[in-house]
Design an enzyme around this catalytic site. Structure first.
Site, PDB file in Angstrom:
ATOM      1  N   ASP A  54       1.966  13.247 -41.151  1.00  0.00           N
ATOM      2  CA  ASP A  54       1.411  12.461 -42.242  1.00  0.00           C
ATOM      3  C   ASP A  54       2.537  11.713 -42.935  1.00  0.00           C
ATOM      4  O   ASP A  54       3.594  12.281 -43.214  1.00  0.00           O
ATOM      5  CB  ASP A  54       0.723  13.423 -43.234  1.00  0.00           C
ATOM      6  CG  ASP A  54      -0.278  12.696 -44.096  1.00  0.00           C
ATOM      7  OD1 ASP A  54       0.102  11.662 -44.716  1.00  0.00           O
ATOM      8  OD2 ASP A  54      -1.437  13.134 -44.131  1.00  0.00           O
ATOM      9  N   TYR A 139      -5.602  -1.829 -51.536  1.00  0.00           N
ATOM     10  CA  TYR A 139      -4.916  -1.919 -50.253  1.00  0.00           C
ATOM     11  C   TYR A 139      -3.864  -3.030 -50.283  1.00  0.00           C
ATOM     12  O   TYR A 139      -2.688  -2.819 -49.964  1.00  0.00           O
ATOM     13  CB  TYR A 139      -5.955  -2.178 -49.161  1.00  0.00           C
ATOM     14  CG  TYR A 139      -5.406  -2.529 -47.817  1.00  0.00           C
ATOM     15  CD1 TYR A 139      -4.762  -1.588 -47.032  1.00  0.00           C
ATOM     16  CD2 TYR A 139      -5.540  -3.834 -47.315  1.00  0.00           C
ATOM     17  CE1 TYR A 139      -4.258  -1.919 -45.784  1.00  0.00           C
ATOM     18  CE2 TYR A 139      -5.046  -4.167 -46.073  1.00  0.00           C
ATOM     19  CZ  TYR A 139      -4.399  -3.212 -45.310  1.00  0.00           C
ATOM     20  OH  TYR A 139      -3.888  -3.553 -44.079  1.00  0.00           O
ATOM     21  N   SER A 168      -5.858 -11.295 -39.158  1.00  0.00           N
ATOM     22  CA  SER A 168      -6.968 -10.563 -38.533  1.00  0.00           C
ATOM     23  C   SER A 168      -6.632 -10.336 -37.075  1.00  0.00           C
ATOM     24  O   SER A 168      -6.793 -11.241 -36.265  1.00  0.00           O
ATOM     25  CB  SER A 168      -8.276 -11.368 -38.623  1.00  0.00           C
ATOM     26  OG  SER A 168      -8.526 -11.805 -39.941  1.00  0.00           O
TER      27      SER A 168
END
Lengths: 271, 271, 271, 271, 271, 271
Positions: A54, A139, A168
């Site tokens: 993590d 974000y 994208s």
């Protein structure tokens, strides 16, 4: 056969959509790819080693950065998420990467920043890399933070950073907006490769798009990376325009760089 | 076969040099082209309907705009003319188009603005779309007016406008200056098509030139239109340079964007 | 006693609010003030001569410009009006002034342009004189037209123009917005005087405000006019803030330079 | 006596050096000052109420923001500190303030940002408020984060923010660098007052300095705040220059805006 | 066969590396190439005439410029040299060329300026032709001088100048830096040809590089020259990167445009 | 009494108009003023020592720079002169100063550059210190050279330079142009003092004018020098305007920064 340019590159987020492409695309650049993600990484290749960890775990990150020549930091929450997760994965997590890089002597980081760091700018503003941040989400805010973090680590500690504001990146354009915002997987690999191999990165922000006809930003300030996109969306245009309605000129997906992210509410609000 | 993107497009100035090209070039975009001009329009095609009318006649314009999806406004005096004609055809006439568009609910106008709106800027200034107007004639002044009119109708009434500052659109370059200022008919059609189909136009000013080697202006601020010129004048260069003398570096045709228009006197002066 | 700098100055709109102030303020600059307006001008002074005339009457304007050293053009509709009136008074009328100046050999024009030529820009944009027009009304659109007209007459015919974008010139601030937009009458006279006497005007756009604390535009590009405002609104602030409610940050009167003009509909619409 | 402009203003960091000044200086603006800090606040006045609380405690912050008209957020670590503390006090703490403001409906925040958000820019760069962040410390990095946070909360939620990049606010200049970087306490109060009362703040970044002779940044983009500094360091110059050595031109205290912060190492390194 | 565009072109430095290429490349442009250099010029062609002469000899230069249509001034010390030589060859020598051009009525000069006129700018600055000089050597300083000399002779005497800031023009890239700084000989000829034949040069500064992937400068302000590079270094990249070590990001060869010139000491210092 | 800031300052051109003012004005700054000029210097004060020497004599300059803390370089031809003199006095002479400074370890040079380094820019261009050189004379060209020389010696050798582009420094305005271009002697001393004592000069270009109403340039990029002019020409205006005719708007004295210098021919032409 040519010797690869790097011995070991660390890829975070290696189990993700782009991480998977980078494993394939960056393989020729390094003798070994060290991969990490929160989830299991499938189909390990002989040139790869993988660790489940993590980003919020500093010690794990510190260990992963040991002996690494460059870090391709694509890990963290890839989308709008509750504050607690953004804080842990993207803010604390990225700090752990940079601080580990410093302690381990890594000299270059290539970071998956995002269009959402500048999502409230409009297409007709034609911003360049020096225009101010305008995040469109928590974000995006975390992406701004990591860009500034990289700026600090370059100015103070001499660690180079390429901040790739990916628009994208999908197998193919998934909606009308992607007719201009699309970054093909191959161009994504080209961009990361350029950022890894450019003679001088210092602190550089680059917009990550393919060579689409509609160009809403000015990427000249990243010209020293040597990125040359080779794909574009023209072959998808007709079909996409046929099956989707023409948006209103003030719909966020045509007005702002960030598209529908600007219409998201706060992620912690109950619906 | 694909459904055309628009139902009805209105083309003003449809009998003119460029209007004729647009009839051919825009045919695939709309089920029907509604044409108008002051003079009779020849060779009507099945997809076309035509009305002879004067831009100065508001009621006629209002009627023509009814039920229209987009307007390609190429009508009006195409050259320097006496004030009375400029006022009637270009200033009042274009106001009639915009006001009719507003009343009829048309959402996008593509206008044939002109290099003569900025004719006094020099080639080496490399202006972009945000640089101030510098008209070189009453004709150019009327183009400035319509650009500002479109700006107002976008900001206040939400009608999008693409202001195409056409340089020199002819079958082929007619003089030396057109070696850099030429816009091929095909590129003209490409530019109008881009302006009609771009996801977001808002208020956009674009320079209308082909991809000629000599580039005297900076068109990046229209990058969101997605216009990609595909022609250039290289194949005409040698013959043109052979049959015409090298101009002095201070001749208006090489010094200013507007070329010989800057040397015109007032059109109402008696010669 | 010193000889006045000019023999004759023509003032249009001389019966208006600002025209009246200019009669007083410009008296020392010229031996004679030639005044004109659509309505009778009261209290003629010995140094004044007056003619009632309409700007739309070219012959009358042509005659008034004969023998004049400079024109202070403050005439025309001073507010949003129906298109027909804007066209006649401001567009045609101002053309008559410039064309008369050309024919009569007048060398300098000082024009009452307006904040409404750029009314859609926001306070935080801090535009300067080179930023694009963004009219907020037909009235503002006509101001844009006259600015471009002056640009043409300078570039082509060598007639200098100072375009004074007056914000709010009233006896004292009449609402909260005027705490930043106010131009005192004395500063208005100072500004026109500077424009008349500056060594070089060429084509200059200047914002017309007093030295108020809140500064929403950048006037450095008019630095060669030598205008030094000496008033400000501080002495009106407390009383004004007490008697008026704090506006919302998105109210047009605090968001845009043009204030409530941006909320006006089309003047020809029936209510 | 005039009614104060605000009912309740919340001041965080109210026990600090600047907080103490603000209690005094902002008193006339509000009926009540709600104060908070991690430590006890001394000498409470009748117009004040105080709560000891930690910025990292969301619930406490949420409660303090209830019923508040504006927030003056001067709390958090005021200097370079270990990462854990910066993260808690400045990053999480400021997020708690903004998110509480959103939930409580507070419309304006005035934040003590810092020169250290842009500390690596040089004096001769003369940056303005749109130039990129260049933090010089983890402290500065946290200031960048809060600026971007405020940007998001303005763009998405309509909460106005004035980001005051305070240079050096002390009773008097404490070293040579402060001869140019000093912000007197009175000017600090003027700046916060301007930010609280400006008609439109939106998202504004302002440099916080007095009117010192040496001007290393360009503050015009905050002109709409209406801040007018009235102090300067001239009266301290001679004594300061006498008792301190002339620095080398490449010493950080004369080269960079951030001064000696650029020479700090990482705060978590063991010495 | 077409008539060449020019009767006589004078090439200085014609015996040098680039001079030799230009003899070949410019041959089609002129009936006669007049060549000069300090040393003997080999292999004279029928279209060539040659004179050995020193740029420091005004009379010789004056004579060479007689009857010339354009001057391609590539002579002078091509590298860092002691001050006395720089002064004589580059400063005095170039003055002789310009002053001779003026006296002889030559209308256009194409000058081999150098990246070393701007060598201290960094790659990530992405300067354009209007950015200030930053010479990296006495050699570079002399290039700055000649650029300013040409500016004067254009503004005052109407002699056009194209200042070509040549980066690295060699048969092929000789080190890693040339992967971005290389100008192939063919592109060098293209650039000089464009500068000789452009419709309008006035005073133009152009960066001289091939179309390499890494682009560290912005050449748009020379767009009116019509130069289109057609070579790039991609085919040399792999071999070069294999045989040379990756430089540190702060090595001058990757940090500054001037490369290792910035590390040169003063040429007159004894080693 | 306070100790002066410097031990020894060298003033070149000390017998000239400005040199004489600087002897008086800079006296408090240094224990000793070392003076030099080509001609005898009158009225030596106890704090002064003087040497007659030519700037073209390197050895003399080298000796004068020994033990000096700062150089105020106001020597050389103060006006348009034949090329041979400009070359010797201004180009070679200034090189001698900089190279002597380097060898002697002097850390800061204050140079009398001139408006004539940028004389062809127009008043309405409002250039700042980063705009390109546009010399209006050989004299101006030599000023450009010395500015670039100083840039090199800062970037390469760490010697700071303040380039003061003095406009018109005379006892009082001598013609109309000086109403805007005047630098009073007192302001000249203030400017040189600021340049000598500023905390950081690096390489700085400053325009040297008093606080006149007409402001044709933008001096913000020298804000770190701390120069505050205190004089202006208002008290001379009325008399000057009375006794001199109003110039045409295209007369060089009102059009260009350099005034009548732009109309000078080549100094070596026979009249």
């Amino acid at each position: 056969m040519t010797k690869p340019r790097f011995d070991t590159i660390l890829i975070t987020g290696a189990a993700g959509r782009l991480g998977t492409e980078l494993r394939r695309g960056l393989a020729p650049l390094a003798r070994k790819l060290r991969l990490t993600d929160r989830t299991e990484i499938a189909d390990l290749q002989p040139n790869e080693e993988a660790t489940v960890a993590d980003l919020a775990d500093f010690d794990a990150m510190r260990k992963l950065c040991e002996g690494v020549d460059a870090i391709v930091h694509f890990g963290g929450a890839p989308n709008e998420r509750p504050w607690a997760e953004i804080l842990d994965s993207n803010i604390r997590g990225s700090y752990h990467i940079y601080e580990s890089a410093r302690q381990a002597g890594v000299r270059r980081v290539v970071y998956a920043s995002s269009v959402h760091a500048i999502g409230y700018h409009r297409l007709e503003d034609h911003i360049d890399a020096n225009d101010p941040h305008r995040p469109d989400s928590l974000y995006g805010l975390s992406k701004c933070f990591v860009e500034d973090l990289g700026r600090l680590y370059w100015d103070k500690f001499g660690i180079e950073s390429a901040m790739l504001r990916i628009f994208s990146s999908f197998p193919e354009p998934a909606d009308r907006r992607m007719l201009w915002s699309w970054l093909s997987f191959d161009d994504c690999v080209r961009l990361v490769t350029a950022a890894l191999t450019a003679p001088r990165v210092g602190f550089t922000v680059s917009f990550g798009m393919s060579d689409n006809a509609v160009k809403p930003v000015d990427n000249r300030l990243a010209g020293h990376l040597g990125y040359r996109p080779q794909d574009n969306t023209e072959r998808f245009r007709e079909a996409m325009e046929e099956r989707t309605p023409t948006p209103k000129p003030d719909a966020p997906a045509v007005r702002t760089l960030g598209g529908w992210f600007v219409d998201l509410g706060h992620p912690d609000d109950e619906e």
